[in-house]
Design an enzyme around this catalytic site. Structure first.
Site, PDB file in Angstrom:
ATOM      1  N   ARG A  83       0.838  -1.205   0.000  1.00  0.00           N
ATOM      2  CA  ARG A  83       0.000   0.000   0.000  1.00  0.00           C
ATOM      3  C   ARG A  83       0.873   1.257   0.000  1.00  0.00           C
ATOM      4  O   ARG A  83       0.531   2.271  -0.621  1.00  0.00           O
ATOM      5  CB  ARG A  83      -0.933  -0.020   1.221  1.00  0.00           C
ATOM      6  N   LYS A 186      -2.699   6.756   1.497  1.00  0.00           N
ATOM      7  CA  LYS A 186      -2.471   7.226   2.861  1.00  0.00           C
ATOM      8  C   LYS A 186      -1.623   8.494   2.827  1.00  0.00           C
ATOM      9  O   LYS A 186      -0.443   8.493   3.196  1.00  0.00           O
ATOM     10  CB  LYS A 186      -1.811   6.112   3.687  1.00  0.00           C
ATOM     11  N   GLU A 222     -15.888   6.132   5.447  1.00  0.00           N
ATOM     12  CA  GLU A 222     -15.063   5.672   6.569  1.00  0.00           C
ATOM     13  C   GLU A 222     -14.909   6.827   7.553  1.00  0.00           C
ATOM     14  O   GLU A 222     -15.359   7.941   7.288  1.00  0.00           O
ATOM     15  CB  GLU A 222     -13.704   5.194   6.060  1.00  0.00           C
TER      16      GLU A 222
END
Ligand code: PLP
Ligand code: COI
Length: 343
Positions: A83, A186, A222
């Site tokens: 990721r 992220k 989220e």
């Protein structure tokens, strides 16, 4: 510096603490150096570094935990490494090779092994890999150099009450990400965008914010720091599917454990905000959040309460929490090969 001998591991909070070592690797002229441990926790970078003004940076969140016999384990670290590479690509940064990522993480943990909390306190060594664009630059373009950093610190639960229900505000005014933006990587910018809505929600008495999809504002996304899942009658779990949320490793773990270990039905789909009245339980999930029960959610002035009037974790959330936290410290069989020892 953390005073290991006098630390009350049971009382640790989720905050930064200085420890002895961190790992640094440097990218310049098209290649990474081999990296090294350093003791200095301050950086000296150019004031024009793109990470500072154009947000060219990304990070990861991981934990090292001890099993009963004192050994130290990482949980699915390769997923974080992958990721991290996806985030880097989207932000025009050089990917950190998987081997270098793992070396940095393991060296940082090993060098700071004294700070890995003992088994049984619900505490862990939080690991923060970071990639930043550095060097001189003014126009909007990728940085000429990059720094890969892994720092660590011992932490307790992200939500101070631990495994107790939290309350969420369903955000109707602000988005954390754009439909085709960077919500699925992220990047620090997603988190700075969530600070103002979080401040308002806290003033209104909520613990966290849950965002709706940025296009129609109808479907759950989220929270600012975790994915979410909802439990319907008959042990049916649903978790949002969206291009603008982070691909949570904890959520993927829950999906697999719920299906393969518990035989539950799990749906990864769009979840309309109007379905909230049918939620029997709800939970937030992430490395820092672990699995945190959601007791209630406020939406357009109305409060929706879940299991036990929002006062206790429901049985499905509890079962997932117990199993996954036991798996992470080697108390149940690691049948999927998710644990990696730091030796
Ligand atoms: N969503 C956001 C915005 C996060 O910051 C995190 C934390 O890492 C997660 C979800 C959960 O992801 P993971 O389970 O991989 O830690
Ligand atoms: C994590 O869960 O590791 C995260 O990165 C979330 C962060 C906001 C604490």
């Amino acid at each position: 510096m953390v005073d290991v001998k006098n630390t009350n591991w049971a009382k640790l909070d989720f905050s930064h603490k200085n420890v002895a070592y961190r790992f640094h690797a440097h990218w310049k002229d098209g290649k990474w150096d081999e990296g090294r441990l350093v003791t200095e926790n301050k950086l000296s970078i150019d004031e024009s570094a793109p990470c500072l003004h154009y947000g060219q940076q990304c990070f990861e969140g991981m934990k090292a935990q001890r099993s009963k016999d004192g050994r130290i384990w990482l949980f699915r670290p390769i997923e974080n490494a992958k990721r991290f590479q996806q985030s880097a690509r989207r932000l025009m940064m050089p990917e950190v090779p998987i081997e270098l990522f793992m070396k940095g993480v393991k060296e940082a943990v090993k060098a700071n092994a004294d700070y890995v909390p003992p088994y049984g306190y619900g505490a862990s060594l939080y690991i923060r890999p970071l990639l930043i664009g550095i060097g001189e630059n003014l126009g909007v373009r990728p940085a000429p150099e990059y720094l890969f950093i892994v720092f660590v610190c011992p932490v307790g639960p992200y939500f101070k009450q631990g495994f107790k229900p939290i309350s969420l505000k369903v955000e109707t005014e602000y988005d954390r990400a754009a439909p085709n933006g960077i919500g699925n990587v992220k990047a620090g910018g997603n988190y700075s965008a969530s600070l103002w809505p979080l401040k308002i929600a806290r003033e209104e008495g909520f613990d966290e914010v849950v965002y709706l999809d940025p296009k129609e504002h109808k479907y759950f996304e989220e929270t600012g720091a975790s994915n979410v899942f909802f439990v319907f009658e008959g042990n049916v779990i649903a978790t949002p599917k969206s291009n603008s949320i982070l691909n949570s490793i904890t959520r993927r773990t829950i999906v697999q454990v719920a299906r393969e270990e518990f035989g539950y039905t799990v749906e990864e789909r769009r979840i309309h905000v109007d379905e909230m009245s049918k939620f029997v339980e709800a939970g937030a999930c992430g490395t820092a959040a672990v699995i945190t029960p959601i007791g209630s959610m406020g939406y357009k002035g109305k409060i929706y309460k879940f299991y036990a009037d929002g006062k206790e974790a429901g049985p499905v959330t509890r079962k997932l929490y117990d199993y996954i936290t036991a798996l992470q410290v080697g108390d149940v069989e690691d049948k999927w090969g998710w644990l990696e020892e730091v030796t």
